[in-house]
Design a protein around this motif. Structure first.
Motif, PDB file in Angstrom:
ATOM      1  N   ASN A 133       0.815  -1.227  -0.118  1.00 44.89           N
ATOM      2  CA  ASN A 133       0.018  -0.041  -0.295  1.00 44.89           C
ATOM      3  C   ASN A 133       0.829   1.072  -0.173  1.00 44.89           C
ATOM      4  OD1 ASN A 133      -2.688   1.056  -0.046  1.00 44.89           O
ATOM      5  ND2 ASN A 133      -2.690   1.165   2.224  1.00 44.89           N
TER       6      ASN A 133
ATOM      7  N   ALA B 141       0.835   4.473  -2.953  1.00 46.67           N
ATOM      8  CA  ALA B 141       0.343   5.650  -2.479  1.00 46.67           C
ATOM      9  C   ALA B 141       0.964   6.816  -3.059  1.00 46.67           C
ATOM     10  CB  ALA B 141       0.678   5.978  -0.756  1.00 46.67           C
TER      11      ALA B 141
ATOM     12  N   SER C 126     -12.473   1.632   5.104  1.00 43.61           N
ATOM     13  CA  SER C 126     -11.726   2.812   4.985  1.00 43.61           C
ATOM     14  C   SER C 126     -10.733   2.568   3.773  1.00 43.61           C
ATOM     15  CB  SER C 126     -10.600   3.427   6.128  1.00 43.61           C
ATOM     16  OG  SER C 126      -9.797   4.250   5.710  1.00 43.61           O
ATOM     17  N   GLN C 127     -10.210   1.562   3.695  1.00 43.74           N
ATOM     18  CA  GLN C 127      -9.450   0.970   2.437  1.00 43.74           C
ATOM     19  C   GLN C 127     -10.436   0.985   1.356  1.00 43.74           C
ATOM     20  OE1 GLN C 127      -6.075   0.596   2.191  1.00 43.74           O
ATOM     21  NE2 GLN C 127      -5.988   1.071   4.411  1.00 43.74           N
TER      22      GLN C 127
ATOM     23  N   TRP D 236     -11.519   4.597   0.178  1.00 52.14           N
ATOM     24  CA  TRP D 236     -10.253   5.058  -0.311  1.00 52.14           C
ATOM     25  C   TRP D 236     -10.099   4.780  -1.757  1.00 52.14           C
ATOM     26  CZ3 TRP D 236      -6.649   8.864   0.542  1.00 52.14           C
ATOM     27  CH2 TRP D 236      -5.475   8.995  -0.314  1.00 52.14           C
TER      28      TRP D 236
ATOM     29  N   CYS E 247     -10.128   6.824  -5.244  1.00 50.64           N
ATOM     30  CA  CYS E 247      -8.988   7.060  -6.199  1.00 50.64           C
ATOM     31  C   CYS E 247      -9.526   6.995  -7.646  1.00 50.64           C
ATOM     32  CB  CYS E 247      -7.987   6.275  -5.773  1.00 50.64           C
ATOM     33  SG  CYS E 247      -6.954   6.533  -4.149  1.00 50.64           S
TER      34      CYS E 247
ATOM     35  N   GLY F 280      -9.233   8.025   3.904  1.00 49.05           N
ATOM     36  CA  GLY F 280      -8.088   7.752   4.160  1.00 49.05           C
ATOM     37  C   GLY F 280      -7.519   7.891   5.710  1.00 49.05           C
TER      38      GLY F 280
ATOM     39  N   ARG G 151      -5.963   5.265   9.578  1.00 47.15           N
ATOM     40  CA  ARG G 151      -4.667   5.266  10.269  1.00 47.15           C
ATOM     41  C   ARG G 151      -4.981   4.862  11.632  1.00 47.15           C
ATOM     42  NH1 ARG G 151      -1.748  10.457  11.666  1.00 47.15           N
ATOM     43  NH2 ARG G 151       0.367   9.766  12.297  1.00 47.15           N
TER      44      ARG G 151
ATOM     45  N   ASP H 219      -3.014   3.347  -7.295  1.00 52.35           N
ATOM     46  CA  ASP H 219      -3.255   3.611  -5.731  1.00 52.35           C
ATOM     47  C   ASP H 219      -4.700   2.901  -5.399  1.00 52.35           C
ATOM     48  OD1 ASP H 219      -3.659   4.710  -3.089  1.00 52.35           O
ATOM     49  OD2 ASP H 219      -2.774   6.655  -3.678  1.00 52.35           O
TER      50      ASP H 219
ATOM     51  N   SER I  73      -4.442  -0.332  -2.568  1.00 52.79           N
ATOM     52  CA  SER I  73      -5.505  -0.279  -1.400  1.00 52.79           C
ATOM     53  C   SER I  73      -6.514  -1.486  -1.169  1.00 52.79           C
ATOM     54  CB  SER I  73      -6.236   1.210  -1.586  1.00 52.79           C
ATOM     55  OG  SER I  73      -5.651   2.069  -1.351  1.00 52.79           O
TER      56      SER I  73
END
Length: 399
Positions: A23, A27, A82-83, A86, A90, A112, A116, A169, A173
């Motif tokens: 990942n 990015a 979230s992934q 995201w 993209c 994104g 985290r 990207d 992900s």
């Protein structure tokens, strides 16, 4: 042996680290966002800047709110969502009309950013207390290893077709999402309801408030290497490629040494390690102020990277350690938001200072970081480090 300790980690965590490497290498999209909007979409620099700022606003919002969703719906579920979201962002960007780009950028930052703190919290609650700093350092190592590959790859793709940057990207992900779905344990951990609200819990813990506040200060100081150091080197006649080499070398050092340092220092009080990292950040900025040239910047980057390796994984684990039962995700969100605050503050404050008082910028930055180290040490003297009940949670009980 250090590498034997990696082999002893839970299988799911080793899989997640592999996903973070992939990942990190992919990015690309938001690193090249401004350039893409100017060169491929015909925006002005100002319009592209506003779109990038919208992404930053979403990123902070995601970091702040992601932990709440993780505590409420499960860390694994939220990290997976979230992934996936995201990746959708993209793919959507190349097809988004100009007037809506800022909205998509803000949503991308939101999605994104939410992942985290939940990934950090997953590591924090799933490893014994004595291995948390090491685990978080290893997560950062995997991501940084990917970052050493990603920017050059993105540059090559951009010369052929800028849209490929976004598609790659998204693909990486989805790889990360598949690893989370397949490998991260899905059983919901048993927990009691948090006895009080987040802000009541935080406000009762002066030591955590001080850590978060000093992180905001030091992150603003640290990110001057991105906000104003390129300007300083350019004005001194240094080519841009030399600055890029310095940052690339910093990532290599982190990959090689951050996790072993975390293992070596695992028995030391967290606040002392964090304060030592803050002091290195201050010394690094002082070097730039005294020696504003490429050689001085190279030495400063070495010291700054040492500070980053000391304070970032340790502070991440320390804030998670302080979380009451059921609040690890939200506490991780607070730390995550504080740790990227410099993305806004550093360019605004540093850029203004560099324009009007360039000779004062780095000495003042150094003084702020050193003062933050002193404040943290003084606070620890009256509020010693503690380990939370979350340290008893086993890997098989991750939600």
């Amino acid at each position: 042996m250090y590498w034997r300790r990696i082999a002893e980690l839970p299988t799911w965590m080793k899989a997640v680290m592999a996903g973070q490497l992939v990942n990190g290498a992919g990015a690309l999209a938001w690193v090249y966002l401004t350039l893409y909007l100017v060169e491929d979409r015909g925006m002005s620099a100002q319009q592209a800047g506003f779109a990038a700022a919208a992404y930053g606003v979403g990123l902070v919002g995601g970091n702040l709110g992601g932990g709440w969703f993780g505590d409420r719906f499960g860390l694994r579920t939220t990290a997976l969502a979230s992934q996936l979201l995201w990746a959708v962002s993209c793919v959507a960007m190349p097809f988004t009309p100009g007037p809506s780009i800022a909205v998509v950028a803000a949503l991308a930052g939101l999605f994104g950013g939410a992942g985290r703190p939940n990934l950090s919290a997953l590591v924090a609650i799933s490893l014994p207390a004595e291995r948390r700093r090491e685990g978080i350092a290893l997560s950062r190592t995997a991501t940084n290893a990917g970052f050493t590959i990603g920017p050059p790859l993105g540059g090559l793709l951009a010369t052929y077709d800028f849209s490929l940057v976004f598609f790659v990207d998204a693909a990486t992900s989805l790889v990360m999402a598949a690893i989370i779905w397949r490998w991260v344990p899905s059983a919901r951990r048993a927990r009691t309801a948090a006895p009080t609200g987040l802000w009541k819990a935080v406000l009762r813990d002066r030591a955590v408030i001080v850590v978060l506040a000093t992180i905001v200060v030091v992150d603003t100081v640290y990110r001057q290497i991105f906000a104003t150091l390129p300007l300083l080197l350019r004005d001194g006649g240094t080519p841009a490629v030399a600055y890029g080499v310095l940052l690339g070398a910093s990532s290599v050092v982190i990959v090689l040494f951050e996790a072993p340092i975390a293992v070596r220092l695992r028995g030391h009080r967290a606040t002392r390690v964090i304060a030592a990292g803050f002091a290195c950040i201050g010394i690094g900025q002082a070097i730039i102020g005294v020696w504003p040239a490429l050689a001085g910047a190279a030495l400063a980057i070495v010291v700054l990277t040492a500070g980053e390796m000391l304070y970032k994984p340790t502070a991440t684990a320390h804030v998670a350690d302080a979380a009451p039962e059921g609040m690890v995700g939200r506490y991780s969100s607070l730390y995550a938001a504080a740790s990227i605050s410099g993305m806004f503050l550093a360019p605004a404050l540093g850029g203004t200072a560099y324009q009007h008082a360039p000779r004062l910028l780095y000495p003042v930055a150094a003084a702020l970081a050193l003062a933050a180290a002193g404040v943290l040490l003084l606070t620890r003297a009256t509020a010693p480090d503690v380990l939370p009940s979350a340290s008893t949670v086993r890997p098989s009980s991750v939600s």
